[in-house]
Design a protein around this motif. Sequence first.
Motif, short mmCIF file in Angstrom:
data_model
loop_
_atom_site.label_atom_id
_atom_site.label_comp_id
_atom_site.label_asym_id
_atom_site.label_seq_id
_atom_site.Cartn_x
_atom_site.Cartn_y
_atom_site.Cartn_z
N UNK A 14 0.83 -1.21 0.00
CA UNK A 14 0.00 0.00 0.00
C UNK A 14 0.86 1.26 0.00
N UNK A 15 1.93 1.25 0.80
CA UNK A 15 2.85 2.39 0.81
C UNK A 15 3.50 2.54 -0.57
N UNK A 16 3.89 1.43 -1.16
CA UNK A 16 4.52 1.47 -2.49
C UNK A 16 3.57 2.06 -3.52
N UNK A 17 2.31 1.67 -3.48
CA UNK A 17 1.33 2.22 -4.42
C UNK A 17 1.17 3.73 -4.23
N UNK A 18 1.14 4.17 -2.98
CA UNK A 18 1.01 5.61 -2.70
C UNK A 18 2.23 6.38 -3.21
N UNK A 19 3.42 5.85 -2.96
CA UNK A 19 4.64 6.51 -3.44
C UNK A 19 4.69 6.50 -4.96
N UNK A 20 4.22 5.44 -5.56
CA UNK A 20 4.20 5.35 -7.02
C UNK A 20 3.31 6.44 -7.61
N UNK A 21 2.16 6.68 -7.00
CA UNK A 21 1.26 7.73 -7.49
C UNK A 21 1.94 9.10 -7.45
N UNK A 22 2.75 9.33 -6.42
CA UNK A 22 3.45 10.60 -6.30
C UNK A 22 4.50 10.80 -7.40
N UNK A 23 5.07 9.70 -7.88
CA UNK A 23 6.16 9.79 -8.87
C UNK A 23 5.75 9.31 -10.25
N UNK A 24 4.47 9.06 -10.48
CA UNK A 24 4.01 8.48 -11.75
C UNK A 24 4.46 9.30 -12.96
N UNK A 25 4.28 10.60 -12.91
CA UNK A 25 4.66 11.44 -14.06
C UNK A 25 6.16 11.35 -14.34
N UNK A 26 6.94 11.35 -13.28
CA UNK A 26 8.40 11.28 -13.41
C UNK A 26 8.86 9.93 -13.99
#
Length: 118
Positions: A14-26
């Motif tokens: 769940x933490x990984x998914x949240x962090x992924x959303x923050x960096x998706x554009x990058x």
Amino acid sequence: DALAAPLGFRQLSQVSESLLKLRAAELGNYADELEELLKKAVSCEKRRNTLVHSMWGFGPGLDPAMASRVKLSGKPAVMKTETVPLAELRDLAEEMKAVVDGLTYIYPHLRPAAPQRT
């Protein structure tokens, strides 16, 4: 490590998914690839837990392609049995290996670029 060490697999995913959303554009296409790998990992973990947290025995008629899974659950405890083809266990192991291989491939692409010195 200090923040992640006490977390279980579900919390880490769940933490990984949240962090992924923050960096998706990058991350571009790597974000989509990682999102799929995380979904597969969660699916494998659920199936793995169902299988691992059981007692095992020989399959019916000592069939070498089958195994019997025995699980105690509920209160009062009730014994449930299920015949599982060994091919199902092998398939799960292959899926888990594919997730690990995918994560191993994608990992270097997830790290931020090192700042350039001037």
